[in-house]
Design an enzyme around this catalytic site. Structure first.
Site, PDB file in Angstrom:
ATOM      1  CG  HIS A 267      -2.227   1.418   1.214  1.00  0.00           C
ATOM      2  ND1 HIS A 267      -2.504   1.044   0.237  1.00  0.00           N
ATOM      3  CD2 HIS A 267      -2.195   2.077   2.225  1.00  0.00           C
ATOM      4  CE1 HIS A 267      -3.409   2.675   0.335  1.00  0.00           C
ATOM      5  NE2 HIS A 267      -3.751   2.528   1.932  1.00  0.00           N
TER       6      HIS A 267
HETATM    7  O1  LIG Z   1     -10.013   4.081   3.709  1.00  0.00           O
HETATM    8  C1  LIG Z   1      -9.471   3.225   3.172  1.00  0.00           C
HETATM    9  O2  LIG Z   1      -9.753   3.853   2.210  1.00  0.00           O
HETATM   10  C2  LIG Z   1      -8.169   4.461   3.182  1.00  0.00           C
HETATM   11  C3  LIG Z   1      -7.737   4.151   4.204  1.00  0.00           C
HETATM   12  C4  LIG Z   1      -5.712   4.411   4.603  1.00  0.00           C
HETATM   13  O3  LIG Z   1      -5.902   6.054   3.940  1.00  0.00           O
HETATM   14  C5  LIG Z   1      -4.784   4.074   5.161  1.00  0.00           C
HETATM   15  C6  LIG Z   1      -3.370   4.646   4.973  1.00  0.00           C
HETATM   16  C7  LIG Z   1      -2.384   3.798   6.033  1.00  0.00           C
HETATM   17  C8  LIG Z   1      -2.126   4.852   5.760  1.00  0.00           C
HETATM   18  O4  LIG Z   1      -0.883   4.950   4.177  1.00  0.00           O
HETATM   19  C9  LIG Z   1      -0.363   4.680   6.570  1.00  0.00           C
HETATM   20  O5  LIG Z   1      -1.037   5.069   7.930  1.00  0.00           O
HETATM   21  O6  LIG Z   1       0.149   6.272   6.796  1.00  0.00           O
END
Ligand SMILES: O=C(O)CCC(=O)/C=C/C=C(\O)C(=O)O
Length: 287
Positions: A267
């Site tokens: 991700h």
């Molecule tokens: O729920 C969603 O669609 C978005 C999830 C989200 O923004 C996760 C992000 C995580 C990171 O990049 C972080 O916490 O650094």
């Protein structure tokens, strides 16, 4: 400006924004100088911030002559806390509009990660005259995946960490962030845990917000055709938070989109494949 010439502390700034019903102090980092500005919007995990998400991506842009603004969204890092009862994507977009007005910035390029990408799309729909080019990673619409059960394992781990912020839960979440967890150091875990524990109010308000409205990021699929900006979509093939077919839906819906998929990537494409990501972003912004 070289890598050692700036730090989180030396670039840390605060602004009071009054935008519609929002009256908040926002934290941001301000780096570099240039006629064009790139805003970076972070994701929604506990302890996230512009600096935590994008520290590997700032320097090449600054060296190429861009001003870079990392905005910490309401409810994260050193920005004021908030309970979001409606669309958090629109709330963040409204906050960004307020910040751009305070900074006197007419038009900016935006790089959004996950929640930051959902918020970028909301901003592009609300304020089309304020955007240049868009780069969306691992997000852009809160729509469901056609192939992967929702909530995904990554989103469930975010929820668990918000409710119970322990080092064990943090490691579980971060091991799923990336394809290759060997790059996650104890220092990185500790810094992130310190960020998380320094703002218990943010954790409580995120849980309250999700209880009041579990659908914080609305599905913008039906409005994507309205966005005329050049858009670079970047995804990790092994993204276990926001699956790759969401990227395909964005590619189908956004009139001027192109998609790059990294293999061996989770991700956090901007972190896991930083060098190539940075080259792609610079090429996209300058041609
Ligand atoms: O729920 C969603 O669609 C978005 C999830 C989200 O923004 C996760 C992000 C995580 C990171 O990049 C972080 O916490 O650094």
């Amino acid at each position: 400006m070289t890598a050692t010439a700036f730090s989180e502390a030396s670039t840390s700034r605060f602004a009071r924004i009054k935008e519609g019903d929002l009256d908040l102090q926002l934290h941001y980092n301000d780096l570099g100088e240039g006629a064009e500005t790139v805003v970076m919007l972070h994701g929604s995990g506990p302890g996230a911030s512009g600096w935590a998400n994008f520290n590997r991506n700032i320097e090449p842009l600054v060296n190429a002559g861009f001003r870079v603004i990392l905005m910490d969204c309401p409810g994260w890092s050193k920005s004021d806390t908030i309970i979001s009862e409606g669309s958090r994507s629109n709330l963040n977009a409204q906050a960004l509009k307020g910040l751009l007005d305070v900074l006197d910035l007419d038009r900016v390029h935006i790089i959004g990660n996950s929640m930051g990408a959902h918020s970028t799309v909301a901003f592009a729909l609300e304020y089309p005259e304020r955007i240049g080019k868009l780069i969306l990673m691992g997000g852009g619409t809160g729509g469901p995946s056609a192939f992967v059960p929702q909530p995904t394992e990554g989103i469930k781990l975010i929820g668990a960490l918000y409710r119970d912020p322990t080092i064990e839960n943090l490691k579980k979440m971060m091991n799923v962030f990336v394809f290759d967890a060997s790059g996650l150091t104890d220092e990185l875990f500790q810094t992130r845990l310190d960020n998380i524990l320094s703002r218990r109010d943010h954790l409580e308000n995120f849980v309250k917000s999700s209880t009041i409205n579990p659908k914080q990021f609305p599905d913008f699929s039906h409005r994507l055709h309205e966005i005329s900006a050049d858009t670079l979509l970047v995804w990790g093939r092994e993204d276990r938070f926001v699956p790759m077919d969401t990227g395909l839906r964005l590619l189908a819906g956004l009139p001027k989109a192109q998609l790059h998929v990294f293999n061996r990537c989770g991700h956090w494409a901007q972190w896991e494949h930083a060098e190539k990501f940075n080259r792609m972003v610079l090429d996209f912004l300058t041609h």
